[in-house]
Write a protein that holds these residues in place. Sequence first.
Motif, PDB file in Angstrom:
ATOM      1  N   VAL A  71       0.745  -1.054   0.060  1.00 27.30           N
ATOM      2  CA  VAL A  71       0.085  -0.201   0.086  1.00 27.30           C
ATOM      3  C   VAL A  71       0.950   1.264   0.317  1.00 27.30           C
ATOM      4  O   VAL A  71       0.737   2.197  -0.694  1.00 27.30           O
ATOM      5  N   ARG A  72       1.904   1.154   0.831  1.00 24.84           N
ATOM      6  CA  ARG A  72       2.761   2.318   0.868  1.00 24.84           C
ATOM      7  C   ARG A  72       3.508   2.678  -0.468  1.00 24.84           C
ATOM      8  O   ARG A  72       3.656   3.747  -1.175  1.00 24.84           O
ATOM      9  N   ALA A  73       3.761   1.235  -1.138  1.00 26.91           N
ATOM     10  CA  ALA A  73       4.457   1.621  -2.549  1.00 26.91           C
ATOM     11  C   ALA A  73       3.368   2.040  -3.515  1.00 26.91           C
ATOM     12  O   ALA A  73       3.650   3.036  -4.463  1.00 26.91           O
ATOM     13  N   LEU A  74       2.094   2.002  -3.535  1.00 25.14           N
ATOM     14  CA  LEU A  74       1.038   2.142  -4.629  1.00 25.14           C
ATOM     15  C   LEU A  74       0.931   3.838  -4.046  1.00 25.14           C
ATOM     16  O   LEU A  74       0.983   4.558  -5.368  1.00 25.14           O
ATOM     17  N   ALA A  75       0.858   4.151  -2.982  1.00 27.18           N
ATOM     18  CA  ALA A  75       0.716   5.440  -2.603  1.00 27.18           C
ATOM     19  C   ALA A  75       1.994   6.379  -2.877  1.00 27.18           C
ATOM     20  O   ALA A  75       1.729   7.466  -3.670  1.00 27.18           O
ATOM     21  N   ARG A  76       2.986   5.790  -2.656  1.00 30.41           N
ATOM     22  CA  ARG A  76       4.392   6.591  -3.156  1.00 30.41           C
ATOM     23  C   ARG A  76       4.365   6.678  -4.743  1.00 30.41           C
ATOM     24  O   ARG A  76       4.569   7.644  -5.003  1.00 30.41           O
ATOM     25  N   ARG A  80       2.349  15.224   1.664  1.00 34.56           N
ATOM     26  CA  ARG A  80       3.388  14.340   2.324  1.00 34.56           C
ATOM     27  C   ARG A  80       2.938  12.991   2.641  1.00 34.56           C
ATOM     28  O   ARG A  80       1.835  12.947   3.340  1.00 34.56           O
ATOM     29  N   MET A  81       3.592  11.962   2.628  1.00 38.05           N
ATOM     30  CA  MET A  81       3.314  10.684   2.857  1.00 38.05           C
ATOM     31  C   MET A  81       3.254  10.661   4.414  1.00 38.05           C
ATOM     32  O   MET A  81       4.151  11.079   4.891  1.00 38.05           O
ATOM     33  N   PRO A  82       2.250   9.649   4.851  1.00 36.36           N
ATOM     34  CA  PRO A  82       2.275   9.310   6.354  1.00 36.36           C
ATOM     35  C   PRO A  82       3.472   8.750   6.727  1.00 36.36           C
ATOM     36  O   PRO A  82       4.349   7.977   5.912  1.00 36.36           O
ATOM     37  N   ILE A 139      -4.263   3.773   3.000  1.00 33.05           N
ATOM     38  CA  ILE A 139      -5.337   3.776   2.361  1.00 33.05           C
ATOM     39  C   ILE A 139      -6.177   5.076   2.102  1.00 33.05           C
ATOM     40  O   ILE A 139      -6.344   5.515   1.098  1.00 33.05           O
ATOM     41  N   ASP A 140      -6.629   5.416   3.334  1.00 38.36           N
ATOM     42  CA  ASP A 140      -7.148   6.753   3.396  1.00 38.36           C
ATOM     43  C   ASP A 140      -6.469   7.867   2.957  1.00 38.36           C
ATOM     44  O   ASP A 140      -7.079   8.620   2.109  1.00 38.36           O
ATOM     45  N   PHE A 141      -5.153   7.835   3.192  1.00 39.79           N
ATOM     46  CA  PHE A 141      -4.151   8.875   2.290  1.00 39.79           C
ATOM     47  C   PHE A 141      -4.296   8.699   0.983  1.00 39.79           C
ATOM     48  O   PHE A 141      -4.463   9.688   0.228  1.00 39.79           O
ATOM     49  N   HIS A 142      -4.107   7.598   0.406  1.00 42.61           N
ATOM     50  CA  HIS A 142      -4.059   7.466  -1.112  1.00 42.61           C
ATOM     51  C   HIS A 142      -5.335   7.584  -1.578  1.00 42.61           C
ATOM     52  O   HIS A 142      -5.586   8.418  -2.769  1.00 42.61           O
ATOM     53  N   LEU A 143      -6.691   7.256  -1.131  1.00 40.19           N
ATOM     54  CA  LEU A 143      -7.848   7.711  -1.422  1.00 40.19           C
ATOM     55  C   LEU A 143      -8.153   9.130  -1.622  1.00 40.19           C
ATOM     56  O   LEU A 143      -8.690   9.891  -2.724  1.00 40.19           O
ATOM     57  N   SER A 144      -7.532   9.997  -0.576  1.00 38.81           N
ATOM     58  CA  SER A 144      -7.618  11.499  -0.239  1.00 38.81           C
ATOM     59  C   SER A 144      -6.833  11.952  -1.602  1.00 38.81           C
ATOM     60  O   SER A 144      -7.336  13.183  -2.180  1.00 38.81           O
ATOM     61  N   GLN A 145      -5.714  11.454  -1.794  1.00 47.20           N
ATOM     62  CA  GLN A 145      -4.861  11.919  -2.998  1.00 47.20           C
ATOM     63  C   GLN A 145      -5.533  11.771  -4.320  1.00 47.20           C
ATOM     64  O   GLN A 145      -5.393  12.607  -5.269  1.00 47.20           O
TER      65      GLN A 145
END
Length: 191
Positions: A28-33, A94-96, A106-112
């Motif tokens: 998930v971190r790699a997906l968001a990054r 900025r990433m969590p 997941i919530d961070f990525h969804l907000s982005q």
Amino acid sequence: MSQPPDDHIKALWQGQETETPIMTLQAVRALARNHSNHQRDILTLVAGLAAAMVVPITWAAWRAPNNAIRIGELLDLVGVGWMLWRVRDYWPERMPGAEASVGALIDFHLSQLTRRRFSYRDALINGGPLIAGTVMILYGLHRAIPKAGLEKFAPIFGLLVVWAVLFLVVKRRGERRLQEQIEEVKALRGG
């Protein structure tokens, strides 16, 4: 009476709970990054192209044959500055930190992903000064060459129409893809 062996196996198979694949924290971190890096690269390219337009627009304003064209070019400069200013609204956050949970990522990525939505109103707000500048330049060209009828400007109007149609097509395709990504991330979250 017992069931035939085939029915037993079938009943056992159908009675099992379905597996819900859960992504690991690292995935998930790699997906968001990756998404944030891609968004940053695109916005850096847009900002670089806009900044690169400052010199030719300034030169055109300096060399303009009349004030109407000069005003149009200056409006275009304002439009470029406005677009550079508006890029910050879409810049990834900025990433969590490393302590963030899968749910938080997941919530961070969804907000982005949700922040990337771009409406037609946004397009008009971002491009307003450029549109006004283009109209003013066309007016100035008409004043500079009064004998030229509107048919002389047909290629310019044609290019503007082609650009508008391409913008609509690309925007609709991008909206569909973005909605698919949002749905995929919501499915990861479980809702």
